[in-house]
Each structure stands twice: as structure tokens, then as C-alpha cells.
Motif scaffolding. Structure first.
Motif, PDB file in Angstrom:
ATOM      1  N   ARG A   4       0.850  -1.186   0.000  1.00 22.27           N
ATOM      2  CA  ARG A   4       0.000   0.000   0.000  1.00 22.27           C
ATOM      3  C   ARG A   4       0.886   1.235   0.000  1.00 22.27           C
ATOM      4  N   PHE A   5       0.599   2.187  -0.889  1.00 24.83           N
ATOM      5  CA  PHE A   5       1.426   3.387  -0.928  1.00 24.83           C
ATOM      6  C   PHE A   5       1.025   4.328   0.207  1.00 24.83           C
ATOM      7  N   ILE A   6       2.036   4.833   0.909  1.00 24.04           N
ATOM      8  CA  ILE A   6       1.806   5.768   2.012  1.00 24.04           C
ATOM      9  C   ILE A   6       2.134   7.183   1.559  1.00 24.04           C
ATOM     10  N   GLN A   7       1.179   8.073   1.671  1.00 24.72           N
ATOM     11  CA  GLN A   7       1.408   9.468   1.283  1.00 24.72           C
ATOM     12  C   GLN A   7       2.114  10.207   2.433  1.00 24.72           C
ATOM     13  N   THR A   8       3.425  10.071   2.463  1.00 22.82           N
ATOM     14  CA  THR A   8       4.199  10.725   3.514  1.00 22.82           C
ATOM     15  C   THR A   8       4.242  12.234   3.286  1.00 22.82           C
ATOM     16  N   ARG A   9       4.674  12.937   4.306  1.00 20.59           N
ATOM     17  CA  ARG A   9       4.812  14.394   4.195  1.00 20.59           C
ATOM     18  C   ARG A   9       5.799  14.761   3.093  1.00 20.59           C
ATOM     19  N   ASN A  10       6.886  14.020   2.972  1.00 20.40           N
ATOM     20  CA  ASN A  10       7.879  14.311   1.933  1.00 20.40           C
ATOM     21  C   ASN A  10       7.297  14.103   0.536  1.00 20.40           C
ATOM     22  N   TYR A  11       6.539  13.033   0.359  1.00 18.59           N
ATOM     23  CA  TYR A  11       5.904  12.775  -0.935  1.00 18.59           C
ATOM     24  C   TYR A  11       4.945  13.917  -1.291  1.00 18.59           C
ATOM     25  N   THR A  12       4.120  14.325  -0.346  1.00 14.53           N
ATOM     26  CA  THR A  12       3.134  15.380  -0.602  1.00 14.53           C
ATOM     27  C   THR A  12       3.813  16.684  -0.991  1.00 14.53           C
ATOM     28  N   GLN A  13       4.886  17.034  -0.270  1.00 18.33           N
ATOM     29  CA  GLN A  13       5.609  18.281  -0.574  1.00 18.33           C
ATOM     30  C   GLN A  13       6.230  18.237  -1.966  1.00 18.33           C
ATOM     31  N   LEU A  14       6.825  17.103  -2.320  1.00 15.07           N
ATOM     32  CA  LEU A  14       7.470  16.980  -3.623  1.00 15.07           C
ATOM     33  C   LEU A  14       6.443  17.051  -4.751  1.00 15.07           C
ATOM     34  N   GLY A  33      13.891  22.784 -10.317  1.00 14.62           N
ATOM     35  CA  GLY A  33      13.500  22.522  -8.946  1.00 14.62           C
ATOM     36  C   GLY A  33      14.538  21.631  -8.287  1.00 14.62           C
ATOM     37  N   LEU A  34      14.529  21.595  -6.968  1.00 15.67           N
ATOM     38  CA  LEU A  34      15.493  20.781  -6.227  1.00 15.67           C
ATOM     39  C   LEU A  34      14.826  20.166  -5.008  1.00 15.67           C
ATOM     40  N   GLY A  35      14.983  18.844  -4.878  1.00 18.99           N
ATOM     41  CA  GLY A  35      14.597  18.147  -3.663  1.00 18.99           C
ATOM     42  C   GLY A  35      15.830  17.473  -3.093  1.00 18.99           C
ATOM     43  N   TYR A  36      16.093  17.638  -1.805  1.00 21.04           N
ATOM     44  CA  TYR A  36      17.315  17.046  -1.241  1.00 21.04           C
ATOM     45  C   TYR A  36      17.097  16.588   0.198  1.00 21.04           C
ATOM     46  N   GLY A  37      17.904  15.620   0.604  1.00 20.71           N
ATOM     47  CA  GLY A  37      17.817  15.098   1.963  1.00 20.71           C
ATOM     48  C   GLY A  37      18.703  13.880   2.118  1.00 20.71           C
ATOM     49  N   GLY A  38      18.811  13.388   3.355  1.00 16.53           N
ATOM     50  CA  GLY A  38      19.723  12.292   3.667  1.00 16.53           C
ATOM     51  C   GLY A  38      19.191  10.927   3.253  1.00 16.53           C
ATOM     52  N   PHE A  39      19.925   9.882   3.652  1.00 17.28           N
ATOM     53  CA  PHE A  39      19.543   8.515   3.337  1.00 17.28           C
ATOM     54  C   PHE A  39      18.254   8.136   4.058  1.00 17.28           C
ATOM     55  N   GLY A  40      17.426   7.349   3.376  1.00 19.41           N
ATOM     56  CA  GLY A  40      16.295   6.708   4.042  1.00 19.41           C
ATOM     57  C   GLY A  40      15.115   7.584   4.376  1.00 19.41           C
ATOM     58  N   VAL A  41      15.063   8.821   3.864  1.00 16.72           N
ATOM     59  CA  VAL A  41      13.935   9.699   4.192  1.00 16.72           C
ATOM     60  C   VAL A  41      12.804   9.581   3.175  1.00 16.72           C
ATOM     61  N   GLY A  42      12.935   8.663   2.225  1.00 14.52           N
ATOM     62  CA  GLY A  42      11.835   8.394   1.315  1.00 14.52           C
ATOM     63  C   GLY A  42      11.924   9.070  -0.031  1.00 14.52           C
ATOM     64  N   LYS A  43      13.142   9.454  -0.450  1.00 14.67           N
ATOM     65  CA  LYS A  43      13.266  10.114  -1.763  1.00 14.67           C
ATOM     66  C   LYS A  43      12.860   9.156  -2.888  1.00 14.67           C
ATOM     67  N   THR A  44      13.454   7.973  -2.896  1.00 17.18           N
ATOM     68  CA  THR A  44      13.137   7.001  -3.946  1.00 17.18           C
ATOM     69  C   THR A  44      11.685   6.563  -3.851  1.00 17.18           C
ATOM     70  N   TYR A  45      11.213   6.340  -2.638  1.00 22.53           N
ATOM     71  CA  TYR A  45       9.822   5.939  -2.390  1.00 22.53           C
ATOM     72  C   TYR A  45       8.864   6.981  -2.962  1.00 22.53           C
ATOM     73  N   SER A  46       9.161   8.256  -2.736  1.00 23.00           N
ATOM     74  CA  SER A  46       8.310   9.343  -3.237  1.00 23.00           C
ATOM     75  C   SER A  46       8.416   9.491  -4.747  1.00 23.00           C
ATOM     76  N   LEU A  47       9.645   9.382  -5.264  1.00 18.82           N
ATOM     77  CA  LEU A  47       9.874   9.615  -6.689  1.00 18.82           C
ATOM     78  C   LEU A  47       9.099   8.653  -7.574  1.00 18.82           C
ATOM     79  N   GLU A  48       9.114   7.384  -7.219  1.00 19.20           N
ATOM     80  CA  GLU A  48       8.451   6.383  -8.054  1.00 19.20           C
ATOM     81  C   GLU A  48       6.973   6.710  -8.224  1.00 19.20           C
ATOM     82  N   ARG A  49       6.336   7.180  -7.148  1.00 17.64           N
ATOM     83  CA  ARG A  49       4.924   7.538  -7.210  1.00 17.64           C
ATOM     84  C   ARG A  49       4.710   8.843  -7.970  1.00 17.64           C
ATOM     85  N   VAL A  50       5.594   9.803  -7.739  1.00 14.02           N
ATOM     86  CA  VAL A  50       5.481  11.101  -8.413  1.00 14.02           C
ATOM     87  C   VAL A  50       5.601  10.943  -9.930  1.00 14.02           C
ATOM     88  N   VAL A  51       6.532  10.105 -10.365  1.00 11.61           N
ATOM     89  CA  VAL A  51       6.704   9.860 -11.803  1.00 11.61           C
ATOM     90  C   VAL A  51       5.403   9.323 -12.403  1.00 11.61           C
TER      91      VAL A  51
END
Length: 238
Positions: A4-14, A33-51
Motif C-alpha cells: 500500500r502506498f503511504i502518502q508521507t509528508r515528503n511525498y506530498t511536498q514533492l 527545482g530541487l529536492g534534497y535530503g539524507g539517506f532513508g527519508v523516502g526520496k526514492t519511495y516518493s519519486l516512483e509515485r510522483v513519476v
């Protein structure tokens, strides 16, 4: 673990940032535009859904990219002829950007951030079409891009990926095949505030819970499972 996809705060902002830039592209001269942050904060998780949500083109940057190999990759992924000189490839891609508006996401921008000639190619695409270019990188990406004044001045939106909060972790734990109790969710939020680590913990919890016939898992149960101790032991043995 339920899928199940979780709409995290990071995903929503991106997603909101990219949609805002796409809406404003006709009137704005700044479409980086630029999105940045450390390891494990959900960048890849968010990106796949955003695409999937925006029909964006996504490229994972490669350290081995030269100007030509990058252009060939772009052309190939856009379904264009990837033969010819650098100039021919550039013009072919630019023509397509002008024919059909696209959102482009450059993941792992850190790998080419010091290769100014590659960034200049993207600046040229940006300046000569309506393409929206969104870069995704690690925590130091914003500081490094500041040194490239020509490109940095064209950035209109910046999203900083934060550590996941208790709402994100609660939603994520809700996907578990066993009930994760509140005290354990709070523990994860404090000590493991990234989805990658929590996902790994839940996988191990589910296996232990199945063996022990547990339907719910508290912090005390988790501590008794020895999962953290096992992980620490493996680290020491490497």
C-alpha cells in the motif's frame, strides 16, 4: 507486509512542488527545482509515485556520464534516434522538448553536480524550451549547486526531505501483517525515523511474530525478539 502506498509528508511536498512548477511554467523563467535530503527519508519511495502521477521522464544520473553518453541516454529514453554528434543529439532532444512539454526528474544529481558541462546542457534545454527540470540529491546538493550561480538562479522551488514524523511511521506500520502498538511506533519514530530502517524492522518482526503466534507487537515484545541485538552483532562481525 501489505502492499500500500503511504502518502508521507515528503511525498506530498514533492508532488505539490512539481505540480506548481508545471502549472507556472508558461509565465515563469525559472523552471528548475530541487529536492534534497539524507539517506532513508523516502526520496526514492516518493519519486516512483510522483513519476507515475505526473508522467515525468526520470533519469538516474551516472558518474560515468560524458556529455555524449548523457545525451544518448536522454534520446533513447525519449524514443528518439540516439545516433549522431553531440550537437545533433542536443538539437534532436531540444526539438522534442519544444514539440511536447515534459517534466524531467534527475535523480542522484550529486553524481554529476561537479560536472559543469553536463549541468550546462540542462541549462540550455531549460532556457530554450518549456521543460521543467527537477533535481533530486543528498543533503549537500543544495550547497553545491549554490556554487553554480547561473543554474542556481533558475531554481524556483526547493524541497528539503525531512526525517519521517510519527504520522508517517504510523501509516507505514499500518501496512504490517501484525499490529504494531503505539509505544513501538513512538520508539521507531525516535530511533529509526526513516522508512528503509522501519521496513527492515517490520519484516523481521513479522517473522518473529509468526513463530511466536503474536497478533500484536509492543515495544517490550520487540525488545524481547533481539532484532536490534542481532543487527548490532552482524555489524560488529563485518
Amino acid at each position: 507486509m501489505k502492499e500500500r502506498f503511504i502518502q508521507t509528508r515528503n511525498y506530498t511536498q514533492l508532488l505539490e512542488s512539481i505540480k506548481h512548477m508545471d502549472t507556472a511554467r508558461k509565465t515563469s523563467s525559472r523552471r528548475f527545482g530541487l529536492g534534497y535530503g539524507g539517506f532513508g527519508v523516502g526520496k526514492t519511495y516518493s519519486l516512483e509515485r510522483v513519476v507515475a502521477q505526473t508522467n515525468a521522464l526520470m533519469f538516474r544520473c551516472k558518474e560515468v556520464w560524458s556529455e555524449k553518453s548523457m545525451l544518448k541516454t536522454i534520446a533513447f529514453e525519449m524514443g528518439l534516434d540516439d545516433s549522431g554528434s553531440k550537437a545533433e543529439l542536443f538539437e534532436r532532444i531540444l526539438e522534442e522538448f519544444n514539440r511536447k512539454h515534459r517534466i524531467v526528474i534527475l535523480d542522484e544529481i550529486d553524481k554529476i553536480i561537479r560536472k559543469e558541462s553536463l549541468l550546462e546542457i540542462w541549462r540550455d534545454f531549460h532556457d530554450n524550451s518549456s521543460v521543467v527540470v527537477y533535481m533530486i540529491g543528498m543533503g549537500g546538493a543544495e550547497g553545491q549547486l549554490r556554487r553554480n550561480g547561473h543554474l542556481y538562479s533558475r531554481i524556483s522551488d526547493i524541497v528539503r526531505f525531512e526525517e519521517n514524523n510519527i504520522d508517517d511511521i504510523t501509516e507505514f506500520c499500518g501496512c504490517s501483517d501484525v499490529v504494531i502498538e503505539k509505544d513501538l511506533i513512538e520508539y521507531f519514530t525516535e530511533y529509526y525515523p526513516n522508512l528503509r530502517a522501519v521496513d527492515d524492522m517490520i519484516e523481521k518482526i513479522e517473522k518473529k511474530a509468526k513463530i511466536n503466534g503474536l497478533k500484536t507487537v509492543t515495544l517490550s515484545d520487540f525488545k524481547g525478539m533481539g532484532i536490534e541485538r542481532d543487527a548490532a552483532s552482524r555489524k560488529r562481525s563485518k
